[in-house]
Write a protein that holds these residues in place. Structure first.
Motif, short mmCIF file in Angstrom:
data_model
loop_
_atom_site.label_atom_id
_atom_site.label_comp_id
_atom_site.label_asym_id
_atom_site.label_seq_id
_atom_site.Cartn_x
_atom_site.Cartn_y
_atom_site.Cartn_z
N MET A 1 -1.39 1.09 57.26
CA MET A 1 -0.86 2.20 56.47
C MET A 1 -0.21 1.64 55.21
O MET A 1 0.63 0.74 55.28
CB MET A 1 0.19 2.96 57.29
CG MET A 1 0.72 4.21 56.60
SD MET A 1 2.06 5.00 57.54
CE MET A 1 1.24 5.29 59.10
N GLU A 5 1.79 6.10 51.91
CA GLU A 5 1.70 6.92 53.12
C GLU A 5 2.97 6.80 53.96
O GLU A 5 3.43 7.75 54.56
CB GLU A 5 0.47 6.53 53.92
CG GLU A 5 -0.83 6.98 53.25
CD GLU A 5 -2.05 6.36 53.88
OE1 GLU A 5 -1.91 5.32 54.54
OE2 GLU A 5 -3.15 6.91 53.70
N LYS A 246 -2.78 13.32 56.07
CA LYS A 246 -3.47 12.07 55.74
C LYS A 246 -2.71 10.85 56.27
O LYS A 246 -3.30 9.94 56.88
CB LYS A 246 -3.64 11.96 54.22
CG LYS A 246 -4.40 10.71 53.79
CD LYS A 246 -4.56 10.66 52.27
CE LYS A 246 -5.28 9.39 51.84
NZ LYS A 246 -5.43 9.30 50.35
N LYS A 249 -2.94 10.69 60.09
CA LYS A 249 -4.25 10.25 60.56
C LYS A 249 -4.46 8.76 60.31
O LYS A 249 -5.11 8.08 61.11
CB LYS A 249 -5.34 11.07 59.87
CG LYS A 249 -5.40 12.52 60.34
CD LYS A 249 -6.46 13.32 59.59
CE LYS A 249 -6.48 14.77 60.07
NZ LYS A 249 -7.46 15.59 59.32
N THR A 250 -3.89 8.26 59.21
CA THR A 250 -3.99 6.83 58.93
C THR A 250 -3.21 6.04 59.97
O THR A 250 -3.66 4.99 60.44
CB THR A 250 -3.44 6.51 57.52
OG1 THR A 250 -4.19 7.25 56.56
CG2 THR A 250 -3.54 5.03 57.22
N ARG A 251 -2.05 6.54 60.35
CA ARG A 251 -1.27 5.87 61.37
C ARG A 251 -2.01 5.85 62.71
O ARG A 251 -1.95 4.88 63.45
CB ARG A 251 0.10 6.54 61.53
CG ARG A 251 1.03 5.78 62.46
CD ARG A 251 2.47 6.22 62.33
NE ARG A 251 2.72 7.51 62.93
CZ ARG A 251 3.96 7.99 63.14
NH1 ARG A 251 5.02 7.29 62.77
NH2 ARG A 251 4.13 9.18 63.70
N ALA A 253 -5.30 5.88 62.97
CA ALA A 253 -6.41 4.93 62.81
C ALA A 253 -5.93 3.48 62.94
O ALA A 253 -6.68 2.62 63.39
CB ALA A 253 -7.09 5.15 61.47
N ASP A 254 -4.68 3.23 62.55
CA ASP A 254 -4.12 1.88 62.61
C ASP A 254 -3.49 1.56 63.97
O ASP A 254 -2.89 0.49 64.13
CB ASP A 254 -3.06 1.69 61.52
CG ASP A 254 -3.67 1.74 60.13
OD1 ASP A 254 -4.89 1.55 60.01
OD2 ASP A 254 -2.92 1.98 59.16
#
Length: 561
Positions: A1, A5, A246, A249-251, A253-254
């Motif tokens: 991230m 973000e 956003k 969702k990035t968190r 994905a990570d």
């Protein structure tokens, strides 16, 4: 991230990855979240008077009877279909985030949304098509005309159940990530819309030339405003979610963990966690329905009151006693909501010290508000009722006798939140159920005595919550080993409140010799605040963490401590 973000999450109140890792060092987090929720809840309760007081002034206590009946049905259906989701999702989300399982937390949110919308749809349909049955069941058997009138208000509020089913999941998800701001903002917006549209619709349907026939239409207009307000709140939380989607969702994905929970497993967890909470909430709201149902029937059995007089007495109970005694409970309910994710995170990481500290802090804060509210309402019961409802000043004795229920109900709410936070979600139900078992025979006998009449419901309410509070404290000690500091939690606020009560009595009676009730009451309330704070300072009643919640300069905070 990336940093942008992370900043997006932080600006919205969400914990970032670094903050999750250093949670143990952030002791002020709980205080901040509780302060935000408490402030919003208190604002919402206070603003509630804006639309209940003018109705009672214009239409009288009969309006409160119709409005109270429909709203109590709404609360029961909400508790059965959606409100329990806030606590369940908050607890399950905070549990997964505490373990770094961000992906599971997000998919849990989606699973909960689908499940809650299904329940909300069913709840709305039951209320709309079953309005006549529900209204006739809750009114006295002979009062079929008033029961039919109450059905209008039940139908008008029924769409709100579907809307709230989505709103509760979003609020629970946010609170599970330890951000109270979306919930607080949406609550404030909801109340503003509720006041505006409830007032407008109620007065739109009110016919001053034929008050008796338009009371039920005004009540229906007021309840319809609740549905519009819920929609406004939903729009607010959806916008907040979209602004952070956003980054969230990035968190996800990570997420470094390999955990991949199945939807069926998550649904089972929601049901397993939510069902005991739902039962507990249902029992709480059932108490309100029980009072309305038994009051209508037992007052009729006494033979001392007409159907209209019974509606007035029930309206005094729901529209004055319940309305005023639940106002101070706003902070306790906010503390309960804020403490669940905090206690859950501390529990799953085996931080027993944090569990103990936050439990004691929650109880102390709750009692610091509950005791002065109890004494103040008891001493100034008649003046406050006369100030708020000058055209219908009856019902002060209900507050005089029943204000003590505030303390017991506050204990029940806070300890319930702690027990749910440590995974004992079924335990709080026991105390409330035993309390109801005590309440029913008291209602049965006391309500039918003409000299006691509706005061019987107040007495049984005190007994119900006193029993539930005692049992909750017993289980708190048994399952957590926590024994509240009775001196700082109960004794000091009680002593300061007693002194404040004496000040209230003297100041009001002196002021009343040469000025109006309105001026006398408002002046006395200001004196009461200074007297209580001053006495708490003298007996060293404020602790450092309690003072963190107050929006005051550092020098003043150090002086108070």
């Amino acid at each position: 991230m990336d940093n942008d973000e992370k900043n997006s999450l932080a600006e919205s109140g969400f914990e970032t990855d670094t903050e999750v890792a250093t949670r143990g060092e952030r002791s002020s987090s709980f205080v901040k979240q509780a302060a935000v929720l408490g402030g919003a809840s208190l604002f919402v309760r206070l603003m509630g008077f804006v639309y209940r007081v003018p109705f009672t002034r214009l239409i009288g206590d009969e309006f409160n009877a119709f409005y109270g009946l429909s709203y109590q049905v709404y609360v029961v259906v909400l508790n059965l279909t959606s409100v329990f989701m806030i606590t369940a999702i908050s607890r399950l989300t905070s549990e997964r985030i505490a373990l770094g399982r961000f992906r599971d937390a997000h998919t849990l949110f989606k699973t909960a949304m689908i499940f809650s919308v299904c329940l909300g749809t069913v709840g709305s349909l039951v209320m709309f098509f079953g309005a006549d049955i529900l209204a006739h069941f809750l009114q006295s058997l002979e009062d079929t005309e008033n029961a039919s009138s109450a059905a209008y208000a039940i139908r008008a509020i029924s769409p709100a159940v579907f809307i709230v089913s989505m709103l509760t999941v979003l609020r629970g998800y946010f609170q599970g990530m330890k951000t109270a701001f979306p919930t607080a903002i949406s609550q404030v917006v909801e109340q503003i819309f509720k006041i505006s549209f409830s007032l407008w619709l109620a007065f739109l349907f009110f016919d001053a030339a034929n008050v008796s026939s338009s009371v039920h239409l005004s009540a229906a207009g007021a309840t319809a405003g609740t549905a519009i307000a819920a929609l406004a709140a939903l729009v607010v939380v959806v916008i907040i979610y979209a602004m952070n989607a956003k980054a969230l969702k990035t968190r996800v994905a990570d997420d470094p963990t390999e955990s991949r929970e199945k939807r069926s497993t998550q649904l089972a967890a929601i049901i397993r966690t939510g069902l005991p909470i739902m039962v507990g909430l249902f029992v709480f709201s059932f108490i309100g329905l029980l009072d309305i149902r038994m009051a209508n029937n037992r007052l009729a059995v006494s033979g001392a009151f007409s159907a209209s007089e019974i509606n007035v007495l029930v309206g005094q109970f729901t529209g004055k006693f319940v309305l005023l005694t639940t106002l101070p409970i706003a902070l306790s309910m906010a503390l309960s909501a804020a403490v669940i994710p905090e206690i859950t995170a501390a529990h799953v990481t085996n931080d027993k010290k944090a569990v103990r500290q936050k439990t004691n802090l929650s109880l102390r804060l709750s009692m610091m508000l509950s005791f002065p509210a109890t004494i103040g309402l008891a001493v100034l019961a008649d003046p406050i009722i006369e100030m708020l409802f000058p055209l219908h000043p009856e019902g002060g004795r209900l507050l005089q006798y029943g204000a003590i229920s505030i303390v017991f109900l506050a204990i029940v709410h806070v300890v319930t939140g702690v027990l749910q936070g440590v995974g004992r979600v079924k335990i709080p139900i026991i105390g409330v159920i035993i309390g109801v078992v005590v309440k029913i025979p008291l209602n049965h006998f006391l309500l039918a005595i003409p000299e006691i009449n509706i005061l019987g419901a107040v007495i049984s309410t005190i007994a119900c919550f006193a029993v539930a509070a005692a049992i909750n404290l017993f289980f708190l000690r048994r399952f957590t080993g926590i024994f509240p500091d009775y001196k700082s939690t109960f004794l000091k606020p009680l002593l300061a409140s007693a002194g404040m009560g004496v000040v209230c009595f003297v100041v009001y009676n002196l002021m009343r010799l040469f000025t109006s009730n309105l001026v006398s009451t408002l002046t006395t309330l200001m004196f009461a605040i200074f007297a209580y704070v001053g006495l708490m300072v003298l007996i060293k009643g404020f602790g450092e963490r309690e003072l963190e919640m107050l929006p005051i300069p550092g020098k003043v905070r150090r002086w108070l401590g």
